[in-house]
Design a protein around this motif. Sequence first.
Motif, PDB file in Angstrom:
ATOM      1  N   LEU A   1       0.828  -1.214   0.000  1.00 52.01           N
ATOM      2  CA  LEU A   1       0.000   0.000   0.000  1.00 52.01           C
ATOM      3  C   LEU A   1       0.856   1.255   0.000  1.00 52.01           C
ATOM      4  O   LEU A   1       0.395   2.330  -0.414  1.00 52.01           O
TER       5      LEU A   1
ATOM      6  N   SER B   1      -6.698  12.331   7.988  1.00 47.04           N
ATOM      7  CA  SER B   1      -6.636  11.309   6.945  1.00 47.04           C
ATOM      8  C   SER B   1      -5.183  10.949   6.633  1.00 47.04           C
ATOM      9  O   SER B   1      -4.838   9.774   6.437  1.00 47.04           O
TER      10      SER B   1
ATOM     11  N   LEU C   1      -3.796   8.811   9.543  1.00 44.66           N
ATOM     12  CA  LEU C   1      -4.340   7.447   9.536  1.00 44.66           C
ATOM     13  C   LEU C   1      -3.788   6.651   8.360  1.00 44.66           C
ATOM     14  O   LEU C   1      -3.534   5.447   8.486  1.00 44.66           O
ATOM     15  N   ALA C   2      -3.578   7.318   7.241  1.00 45.11           N
ATOM     16  CA  ALA C   2      -2.997   6.608   6.094  1.00 45.11           C
ATOM     17  C   ALA C   2      -1.566   6.173   6.419  1.00 45.11           C
ATOM     18  O   ALA C   2      -1.136   5.081   6.044  1.00 45.11           O
TER      19      ALA C   2
ATOM     20  N   ALA D   1      -1.915   3.225   8.426  1.00 44.86           N
ATOM     21  CA  ALA D   1      -2.398   2.141   7.568  1.00 44.86           C
ATOM     22  C   ALA D   1      -1.239   1.497   6.809  1.00 44.86           C
ATOM     23  O   ALA D   1      -1.191   0.270   6.667  1.00 44.86           O
TER      24      ALA D   1
ATOM     25  N   VAL E   1       0.447  -0.843   9.235  1.00 47.56           N
ATOM     26  CA  VAL E   1      -0.331  -2.058   9.506  1.00 47.56           C
ATOM     27  C   VAL E   1      -0.158  -3.060   8.367  1.00 47.56           C
ATOM     28  O   VAL E   1      -0.170  -4.267   8.572  1.00 47.56           O
ATOM     29  N   SER E   2       0.040  -2.548   7.160  1.00 51.24           N
ATOM     30  CA  SER E   2       0.165  -3.440   6.005  1.00 51.24           C
ATOM     31  C   SER E   2       1.620  -3.778   5.690  1.00 51.24           C
ATOM     32  O   SER E   2       1.902  -4.376   4.663  1.00 51.24           O
TER      33      SER E   2
ATOM     34  N   TRP F   1      -0.972   1.206  18.019  1.00 49.06           N
ATOM     35  CA  TRP F   1      -2.185   1.549  18.756  1.00 49.06           C
ATOM     36  C   TRP F   1      -2.373   0.667  19.975  1.00 49.06           C
ATOM     37  O   TRP F   1      -2.194  -0.544  19.929  1.00 49.06           O
TER      38      TRP F   1
ATOM     39  N   LEU G   1      -4.660  -7.591   6.760  1.00 51.19           N
ATOM     40  CA  LEU G   1      -4.286  -6.334   7.405  1.00 51.19           C
ATOM     41  C   LEU G   1      -4.285  -5.190   6.394  1.00 51.19           C
ATOM     42  O   LEU G   1      -4.645  -4.058   6.729  1.00 51.19           O
ATOM     43  N   ALA G   2      -3.898  -5.487   5.169  1.00 54.40           N
ATOM     44  CA  ALA G   2      -3.920  -4.442   4.138  1.00 54.40           C
ATOM     45  C   ALA G   2      -5.360  -4.009   3.860  1.00 54.40           C
ATOM     46  O   ALA G   2      -5.633  -2.822   3.660  1.00 54.40           O
TER      47      ALA G   2
ATOM     48  N   ALA H   1      -6.230  -1.805   6.540  1.00 51.19           N
ATOM     49  CA  ALA H   1      -5.472  -0.563   6.356  1.00 51.19           C
ATOM     50  C   ALA H   1      -6.175   0.362   5.362  1.00 51.19           C
ATOM     51  O   ALA H   1      -6.238   1.577   5.581  1.00 51.19           O
ATOM     52  N   THR H   2      -6.723  -0.215   4.293  1.00 50.79           N
ATOM     53  CA  THR H   2      -7.427   0.667   3.341  1.00 50.79           C
ATOM     54  C   THR H   2      -8.661   1.282   3.999  1.00 50.79           C
ATOM     55  O   THR H   2      -9.013   2.421   3.722  1.00 50.79           O
TER      56      THR H   2
ATOM     57  N   VAL I   1      -8.973   2.022   7.266  1.00 53.70           N
ATOM     58  CA  VAL I   1      -8.504   3.043   8.214  1.00 53.70           C
ATOM     59  C   VAL I   1      -8.196   4.340   7.473  1.00 53.70           C
ATOM     60  O   VAL I   1      -8.370   5.438   8.004  1.00 53.70           O
ATOM     61  N   SER I   2      -7.761   4.213   6.214  1.00 49.76           N
ATOM     62  CA  SER I   2      -7.390   5.403   5.449  1.00 49.76           C
ATOM     63  C   SER I   2      -8.550   5.925   4.598  1.00 49.76           C
ATOM     64  O   SER I   2      -8.349   6.813   3.774  1.00 49.76           O
TER      65      SER I   2
END
Lengths: 338, 338
Positions: free
Chosen positions: A222, A255, A258-259, A262, A265-266, A274, B258-259, B262-263, B265-266
């Motif tokens: 991502l 945004s 959080l991205a 994100a 997380v990926s 968190w 998780l991805a 992640a999308t 969350v964003s």
Amino acid sequence: MTAESEQAAFVRAVLEGRGRQPAGMATASAPANLALCKYWGKRDATLNLPVTGSLSVSLGPLGTTTRVAVAARDRLLLEGRRLPARSPFAQRLWRFLDLFRPPGVCFHVETTNSVATAAGIASSASGFAALTAALDKLFDWHLEGRDLSLLARLGSGSACRSVYHGFVEWLAGSRDDGRDSYAVALRQRWPALRVGVLTITDAPKPLASRDAMARTVASSALYRAWPEQAAEDLQVLKQAIAEHNFVTLGRTAESNALAMHATMVSAWPPVLYWQPGTLEAMRRVWALRQAGMALYLSMDAGPNVKLLFLAGDEQAVSEAFPTVRMVAPFDDEAGVDC
Amino acid sequence: MTAESEQAAFVRAVLEGRGRQPAGMATASAPANLALCKYWGKRDATLNLPVTGSLSVSLGPLGTTTRVAVAARDRLLLEGRRLPARSPFAQRLWRFLDLFRPPGVCFHVETTNSVATAAGIASSASGFAALTAALDKLFDWHLEGRDLSLLARLGSGSACRSVYHGFVEWLAGSRDDGRDSYAVALRQRWPALRVGVLTITDAPKPLASRDAMARTVASSALYRAWPEQAAEDLQVLKQAIAEHNFVTLGRTAESNALAMHATMVSAWPPVLYWQPGTLEAMRRVWALRQAGMALYLSMDAGPNVKLLFLAGDEQAVSEAFPTVRMVAPFDDEAGVDC
């Protein structure tokens, strides 16, 4: 060329014609900063050159004060306590100081933070900015902000933004030698802007930001979409600041943060900063927003949450988050004390 | 063309030459499924055509049993309780049944799930697969798996995979009419594979998966990188299944799940299904893996966590997660009961 010699060459170029001999002692302070558009990903890890530009607001009274003195031997005090030379923080700081150290010179360094170290309140940013400003005095360089920013960047990328108060943009630059990658202060002020800092935990992070960043860039699919988002967010934020459009500023900053999380997380292995308290604060922000409050959140690479709101909502935010630490970024714009 | 008439035309094409008059009653079951490579994003919302292919393992005894009978008036029982026609679940089910309903015919439908409804254990997938299989009997169609899959897809995209047991691939297809977007059963079996279901909460989700998906596709900049990741993950997973390479299977499935989160969350507004219990389960999985166990996690669009491991670790997983529900996906491969 080794990383050290490449950094040393960069320092020589920035300091061309300036004094190389330190004397006496010097003290300087620098603010922490909250990135509204994050620095996330390096195109060059030796010179801390970023993939994209970023944009922050400095956090006024929160930050670092550092005193540096020429001494008989190297010594580092953090919050008044001596730090062993082997600790990661000490090693990082001494590697930075070695870039400026003339043969035979030792340094006594005392540094104090107004916020927890390594708990995601950008203390390495204010730390390296304050140290650079203190060195500027100790060596009598009289550097401009741009050059202070270039040097502080070598210690920690986001430190280049902590050289200024107010809104600060870090220009990504495109040169391989890193001379065009520095921070500039935006002229716009926004006195009603407030930042709230919620400390979910002040325990050290399980993974340093720079390691989380490197892992994310290397392994998150991502992340491929991040540079484009960051470039868009940066433009939208500058426009929102110019127009004092708070809803757009808050939404874009939230945004963007959080991205960034994100992409972590990926990553592989996944990076998740968190805590349950982080989720709780996020949901409380979203519930208050649903109820009509212009309240947004941001986070750095850590579990703590920052709030963005305007002066008129100070009391409501205090009631909803009794432990919040309020910052009025435009109350004190002295700039780096140098 | 309205969505309803477009769906009706699709159904007519699939059922060409088959009976249109139901009689008596029929019962069928279908398994829930866990997507190892997620279905995340539609290229056509009317026909539930996906942006990418996906891959799942059906969850043996977990799933839905549905009985359909021709009746004097429409009536829907969920877990033995009558559901008001206005409830979102009932409306969705009746919209689906209307695609097959001859003039003047009413249906009595009774459906029971072995897992909580709308709590992220893919109950809409098993639900629409079981309903489609029951209709196949009620109308005496004798459809093949491929055509059952095409029809079930109209009820819920991932339902097209719940038509089979074992590993199932949903071929994305490329045609606008949706006739080449169906599921196929992979011939590989993996008897030692285990799935553990951790129910963090069985409360209904604050946002339906389909709404989370639509919001993410519409607003998440990171989603732009999703189709490429999903395409890569799908190939890697098929290879891992062919080679019984569990580490690659687990890692790829976890990273894919998780991805997907992640999308979300964003997205804007952000979509966050995780609860404190979700974070706790994730960290426990990571700690056990750090300690050497081949244990991976997956999640659907909800707070619950699924574990992936091999039979040899059953006891260790039970000890670490006392509430886990174990599934051996290859213990019972009867296929849809039709």
